[in-house]
Design an enzyme around this catalytic site. Sequence first.
Site, PDB file in Angstrom:
ATOM      1  N   GLU A 132       0.895   2.930  -5.165  1.00  0.00           N
ATOM      2  CA  GLU A 132      -0.165   3.512  -4.339  1.00  0.00           C
ATOM      3  C   GLU A 132      -0.523   4.900  -4.861  1.00  0.00           C
ATOM      4  O   GLU A 132       0.297   5.569  -5.487  1.00  0.00           O
ATOM      5  CB  GLU A 132       0.253   3.623  -2.860  1.00  0.00           C
ATOM      6  CG  GLU A 132       0.395   2.301  -2.150  1.00  0.00           C
ATOM      7  CD  GLU A 132       0.667   2.461  -0.657  1.00  0.00           C
ATOM      8  OE1 GLU A 132       0.473   3.577  -0.130  1.00  0.00           O
ATOM      9  OE2 GLU A 132       1.084   1.475  -0.032  1.00  0.00           O
ATOM     10  N   ARG A 188       8.199   9.160  -4.522  1.00  0.00           N
ATOM     11  CA  ARG A 188       6.951   9.868  -4.276  1.00  0.00           C
ATOM     12  C   ARG A 188       6.873  11.044  -5.258  1.00  0.00           C
ATOM     13  O   ARG A 188       7.741  11.919  -5.247  1.00  0.00           O
ATOM     14  CB  ARG A 188       6.899  10.366  -2.831  1.00  0.00           C
ATOM     15  CG  ARG A 188       5.843  11.429  -2.534  1.00  0.00           C
ATOM     16  CD  ARG A 188       4.407  10.954  -2.712  1.00  0.00           C
ATOM     17  NE  ARG A 188       4.071   9.778  -1.944  1.00  0.00           N
ATOM     18  CZ  ARG A 188       3.666   9.795  -0.666  1.00  0.00           C
ATOM     19  NH1 ARG A 188       3.555  10.952  -0.031  1.00  0.00           N
ATOM     20  NH2 ARG A 188       3.359   8.676  -0.058  1.00  0.00           N
ATOM     21  N   ASN A 211      -1.837   8.211  -2.951  1.00  0.00           N
ATOM     22  CA  ASN A 211      -2.051   8.780  -1.623  1.00  0.00           C
ATOM     23  C   ASN A 211      -2.851  10.067  -1.726  1.00  0.00           C
ATOM     24  O   ASN A 211      -2.430  11.012  -2.394  1.00  0.00           O
ATOM     25  CB  ASN A 211      -0.710   9.040  -0.948  1.00  0.00           C
ATOM     26  CG  ASN A 211       0.079   7.761  -0.723  1.00  0.00           C
ATOM     27  OD1 ASN A 211      -0.078   7.108   0.291  1.00  0.00           O
ATOM     28  ND2 ASN A 211       0.913   7.390  -1.689  1.00  0.00           N
ATOM     29  N   ARG A 239      10.932  -1.333   4.079  1.00  0.00           N
ATOM     30  CA  ARG A 239      10.129  -0.139   3.830  1.00  0.00           C
ATOM     31  C   ARG A 239      11.009   1.095   3.639  1.00  0.00           C
ATOM     32  O   ARG A 239      12.060   1.214   4.253  1.00  0.00           O
ATOM     33  CB  ARG A 239       9.164   0.084   4.994  1.00  0.00           C
ATOM     34  CG  ARG A 239       8.267  -1.116   5.281  1.00  0.00           C
ATOM     35  CD  ARG A 239       7.633  -1.023   6.652  1.00  0.00           C
ATOM     36  NE  ARG A 239       8.626  -0.969   7.711  1.00  0.00           N
ATOM     37  CZ  ARG A 239       8.360  -0.707   8.988  1.00  0.00           C
ATOM     38  NH1 ARG A 239       7.107  -0.481   9.349  1.00  0.00           N
ATOM     39  NH2 ARG A 239       9.316  -0.665   9.891  1.00  0.00           N
ATOM     40  N   LYS A 288      -4.904   2.168  -1.144  1.00  0.00           N
ATOM     41  CA  LYS A 288      -4.418   0.939  -1.767  1.00  0.00           C
ATOM     42  C   LYS A 288      -5.311   0.548  -2.939  1.00  0.00           C
ATOM     43  O   LYS A 288      -4.833   0.300  -4.046  1.00  0.00           O
ATOM     44  CB  LYS A 288      -4.387  -0.185  -0.725  1.00  0.00           C
ATOM     45  CG  LYS A 288      -3.594   0.118   0.537  1.00  0.00           C
ATOM     46  CD  LYS A 288      -2.141   0.339   0.270  1.00  0.00           C
ATOM     47  CE  LYS A 288      -1.325   0.410   1.548  1.00  0.00           C
ATOM     48  NZ  LYS A 288      -1.674   1.547   2.422  1.00  0.00           N
ATOM     49  N   LYS A 324       0.400  -6.110   2.563  1.00  0.00           N
ATOM     50  CA  LYS A 324       0.143  -4.926   3.384  1.00  0.00           C
ATOM     51  C   LYS A 324      -1.342  -4.779   3.646  1.00  0.00           C
ATOM     52  O   LYS A 324      -2.176  -5.166   2.824  1.00  0.00           O
ATOM     53  CB  LYS A 324       0.698  -3.667   2.718  1.00  0.00           C
ATOM     54  CG  LYS A 324       0.383  -3.513   1.242  1.00  0.00           C
ATOM     55  CD  LYS A 324       1.207  -2.381   0.650  1.00  0.00           C
ATOM     56  CE  LYS A 324       1.101  -2.319  -0.865  1.00  0.00           C
ATOM     57  NZ  LYS A 324       1.938  -1.255  -1.457  1.00  0.00           N
ATOM     58  N   ASP A 329       3.066   6.852  -5.634  1.00  0.00           N
ATOM     59  CA  ASP A 329       4.273   6.107  -5.283  1.00  0.00           C
ATOM     60  C   ASP A 329       4.659   5.189  -6.432  1.00  0.00           C
ATOM     61  O   ASP A 329       3.817   4.434  -6.954  1.00  0.00           O
ATOM     62  CB  ASP A 329       4.038   5.273  -4.017  1.00  0.00           C
ATOM     63  CG  ASP A 329       3.904   6.147  -2.779  1.00  0.00           C
ATOM     64  OD1 ASP A 329       4.251   7.337  -2.840  1.00  0.00           O
ATOM     65  OD2 ASP A 329       3.441   5.625  -1.738  1.00  0.00           O
ATOM     66  N   ARG A 385      12.735   7.921  -1.894  1.00  0.00           N
ATOM     67  CA  ARG A 385      12.881   7.469  -0.511  1.00  0.00           C
ATOM     68  C   ARG A 385      13.575   6.108  -0.525  1.00  0.00           C
ATOM     69  O   ARG A 385      13.027   5.133  -1.027  1.00  0.00           O
ATOM     70  CB  ARG A 385      11.517   7.390   0.160  1.00  0.00           C
ATOM     71  CG  ARG A 385      10.780   8.725   0.168  1.00  0.00           C
ATOM     72  CD  ARG A 385       9.318   8.572   0.511  1.00  0.00           C
ATOM     73  NE  ARG A 385       8.624   7.745  -0.469  1.00  0.00           N
ATOM     74  CZ  ARG A 385       7.350   7.378  -0.372  1.00  0.00           C
ATOM     75  NH1 ARG A 385       6.640   7.741   0.677  1.00  0.00           N
ATOM     76  NH2 ARG A 385       6.796   6.632  -1.305  1.00  0.00           N
TER      77      ARG A 385
END
Length: 323
Positions: free
Chosen positions: A278, A208, A280, A230, A122, A158, A270, A222
């Site tokens: 984000e 993604r 990842n 989500r 994050k 979050k 993301d 997604r």
Amino acid sequence: MRFVFVMDPMQKVLPDKDTSFALQRAALKRGHELLHTELRDLFAKDGDVWTRARELRVQDGAPFFEYGAVGDVRFADTDAVFIRKDPPFDSEYLYATLLLERARGQTLIVNDPRGLRDANEKLYALHFSRHMPKTLVASHRERILDFADEVGGTAVIKPLHGAGGAGVLLLSRKDQNARSIIETLTREETVAAMVQEYLPAVRQGDKRVLLLDGQVLGGINRVPRSDDLRSNIHVGGRVEPCEVTAQERAVVDDIAPRLRADGLYFVGLDFIGGKLTEVNVTSPTGIQELSAHQGRDVSEDVIAWVEKNVTSGAARSKEPPRS
């Protein structure tokens, strides 16, 4: 070559979805030896980092994996290490990165343990805040509520340590539970949470984009269920093929030098509505879905890159382990 996968037990793997499994399968196909180990198996002796590892074979169909001989392995005697332990990034994960620090410069590590420590999934994105939606990281309830007002009354909150959509909640000033939501995620204002403006484009999908050494491998979109905020695959998000836009590629080009400098070679970005949400780095997923959309095994691209960089040493740290 000998590849070590530092990850969760194979019993937790979903062979039709997990990127770790796809990488293992591709490595075996290309003739490499696989070793599997968990965080608890790592140990240091006389300044070297070792692990208790199991030989591993994987295959499509049941049983999808089989362990072989078990023995102690020095990481410096292997060709590459894949750190693929799923979050949370807890104290044991931290200690593992500190142990694996001893292997920096002696074997290729994807991703670099020092980079993993520095790159909270994050908070690391804040290095690139120019590409992000409006974002606040704070623990104080009133500051968070004021921020929600600033972005139109609706935000997403979050936890900083979460993954797979866990703990991601819609925060609305009209909701009588708003204060309770903040107090829950901040543990009564003692722990910071991330709060971002709500992007309505999320209903069209959370993209993604997978990167390898700063280069785009491809993207998947997604799409959240109609009854969920989500879009994570883990919580039922629907996966669609998509293109990586020119705007998103420009973001990748801008942040790629920092990713490379931090040894973050295999990364999942993301995007929602073109905004970076984000970065990842611990165990990015999505490569099986991307492969299905591209009609080829993208995992082989990753293994081929590892082969090349093991041979050349180009991706190994030039800095020796700290004494």
